[in-house]
Design a protein around this motif. Structure first.
Motif, PDB file in Angstrom:
ATOM      1  N   ALA A   1     131.875 126.200  44.597  1.00 45.39           N
ATOM      2  CA  ALA A   1     131.033 125.219  43.914  1.00 45.39           C
ATOM      3  C   ALA A   1     130.527 125.764  42.579  1.00 45.39           C
ATOM      4  O   ALA A   1     130.574 125.066  41.565  1.00 45.39           O
ATOM      5  CB  ALA A   1     129.865 124.818  44.816  1.00 45.39           C
ATOM      6  N   CYS A   2     130.078 126.998  42.571  1.00 46.91           N
ATOM      7  CA  CYS A   2     129.586 127.606  41.325  1.00 46.91           C
ATOM      8  C   CYS A   2     130.708 127.739  40.301  1.00 46.91           C
ATOM      9  O   CYS A   2     130.510 127.453  39.119  1.00 46.91           O
ATOM     10  CB  CYS A   2     128.970 128.976  41.609  1.00 46.91           C
ATOM     11  N   ALA A   3     131.883 128.167  40.752  1.00 48.21           N
ATOM     12  CA  ALA A   3     133.015 128.351  39.840  1.00 48.21           C
ATOM     13  C   ALA A   3     133.458 127.031  39.221  1.00 48.21           C
ATOM     14  O   ALA A   3     133.901 126.993  38.068  1.00 48.21           O
ATOM     15  CB  ALA A   3     134.187 129.000  40.580  1.00 48.21           C
ATOM     16  N   ARG A   4     133.335 125.943  39.969  1.00 50.01           N
ATOM     17  CA  ARG A   4     133.750 124.624  39.487  1.00 50.01           C
ATOM     18  C   ARG A   4     132.616 123.862  38.804  1.00 50.01           C
ATOM     19  O   ARG A   4     132.840 122.798  38.233  1.00 50.01           O
ATOM     20  CB  ARG A   4     134.272 123.780  40.651  1.00 50.01           C
ATOM     21  N   GLY A   5     131.400 124.365  38.919  1.00 51.96           N
ATOM     22  CA  GLY A   5     130.261 123.678  38.324  1.00 51.96           C
ATOM     23  C   GLY A   5     129.915 122.388  39.054  1.00 51.96           C
ATOM     24  O   GLY A   5     129.510 121.398  38.439  1.00 51.96           O
ATOM     25  N   ILE A   6     130.089 122.397  40.390  1.00 50.98           N
ATOM     26  CA  ILE A   6     129.806 121.223  41.214  1.00 50.98           C
ATOM     27  C   ILE A   6     128.876 121.631  42.348  1.00 50.98           C
ATOM     28  O   ILE A   6     128.654 122.824  42.589  1.00 50.98           O
ATOM     29  CB  ILE A   6     131.107 120.611  41.798  1.00 50.98           C
TER      30      ILE A   6
ATOM     31  N   MET B   1     132.686 120.144  49.374  1.00 53.38           N
ATOM     32  CA  MET B   1     133.081 119.746  50.730  1.00 53.38           C
ATOM     33  C   MET B   1     133.789 118.397  50.715  1.00 53.38           C
ATOM     34  O   MET B   1     134.773 118.204  51.434  1.00 53.38           O
ATOM     35  CB  MET B   1     131.876 119.715  51.660  1.00 53.38           C
ATOM     36  N   ARG B   2     133.324 117.455  49.906  1.00 57.25           N
ATOM     37  CA  ARG B   2     134.003 116.154  49.810  1.00 57.25           C
ATOM     38  C   ARG B   2     135.444 116.336  49.337  1.00 57.25           C
ATOM     39  O   ARG B   2     136.378 115.719  49.867  1.00 57.25           O
ATOM     40  CB  ARG B   2     133.237 115.215  48.886  1.00 57.25           C
ATOM     41  N   ARG B   3     135.646 117.209  48.357  1.00 59.33           N
ATOM     42  CA  ARG B   3     136.999 117.471  47.862  1.00 59.33           C
ATOM     43  C   ARG B   3     137.860 118.128  48.943  1.00 59.33           C
ATOM     44  O   ARG B   3     139.049 117.810  49.080  1.00 59.33           O
ATOM     45  CB  ARG B   3     136.951 118.339  46.618  1.00 59.33           C
ATOM     46  N   ALA B   4     137.276 119.026  49.708  1.00 62.78           N
ATOM     47  CA  ALA B   4     138.016 119.672  50.797  1.00 62.78           C
ATOM     48  C   ALA B   4     138.418 118.638  51.848  1.00 62.78           C
ATOM     49  O   ALA B   4     139.547 118.666  52.361  1.00 62.78           O
ATOM     50  CB  ALA B   4     137.171 120.772  51.429  1.00 62.78           C
ATOM     51  N   PHE B   5     137.534 117.723  52.163  1.00 58.64           N
ATOM     52  CA  PHE B   5     137.861 116.682  53.133  1.00 58.64           C
ATOM     53  C   PHE B   5     138.946 115.752  52.605  1.00 58.64           C
ATOM     54  O   PHE B   5     139.768 115.253  53.375  1.00 58.64           O
ATOM     55  CB  PHE B   5     136.620 115.894  53.553  1.00 58.64           C
TER      56      PHE B   5
END
Length: 73
Positions: free
Chosen positions: A20-25, A31-35
């Motif tokens: 999340a930190c690396a992507r700035g999200i 978690m939504r993207r992983a799902f």
């Protein structure tokens, strides 16, 4: 939007935080993207047996190179 409580190991939580930190999200967005990736793998698995989820990188010559595969989803 619905919400849920998820229990995870410290290692998974640390990895989620790092991504999340690396992507700035937010961690929730990560978690939504992983799902969404899990959903794609699940839908493809329904179409044919033995499918896997692959990751490719576009090379400078515009070809694709496999860089990872996830099976058993």
């Amino acid at each position: 939007m619905r919400s849920m409580t998820v229990e995870m190991s410290p290692e998974i939580d640390d990895t989620l935080t790092m991504i999340a930190c690396a992507r700035g999200i937010s961690k929730g967005e990560a978690m939504r993207r992983a799902f969404l990736l899990l959903k794609v793998a699940f839908e493809e698995k329904q179409k044919c047996d033995g499918s896997s989820l692959g990751f490719v990188r576009r090379m400078p010559d515009n070809t694709l190179k496999a860089v990872g595969v996830v099976t058993g989803i």
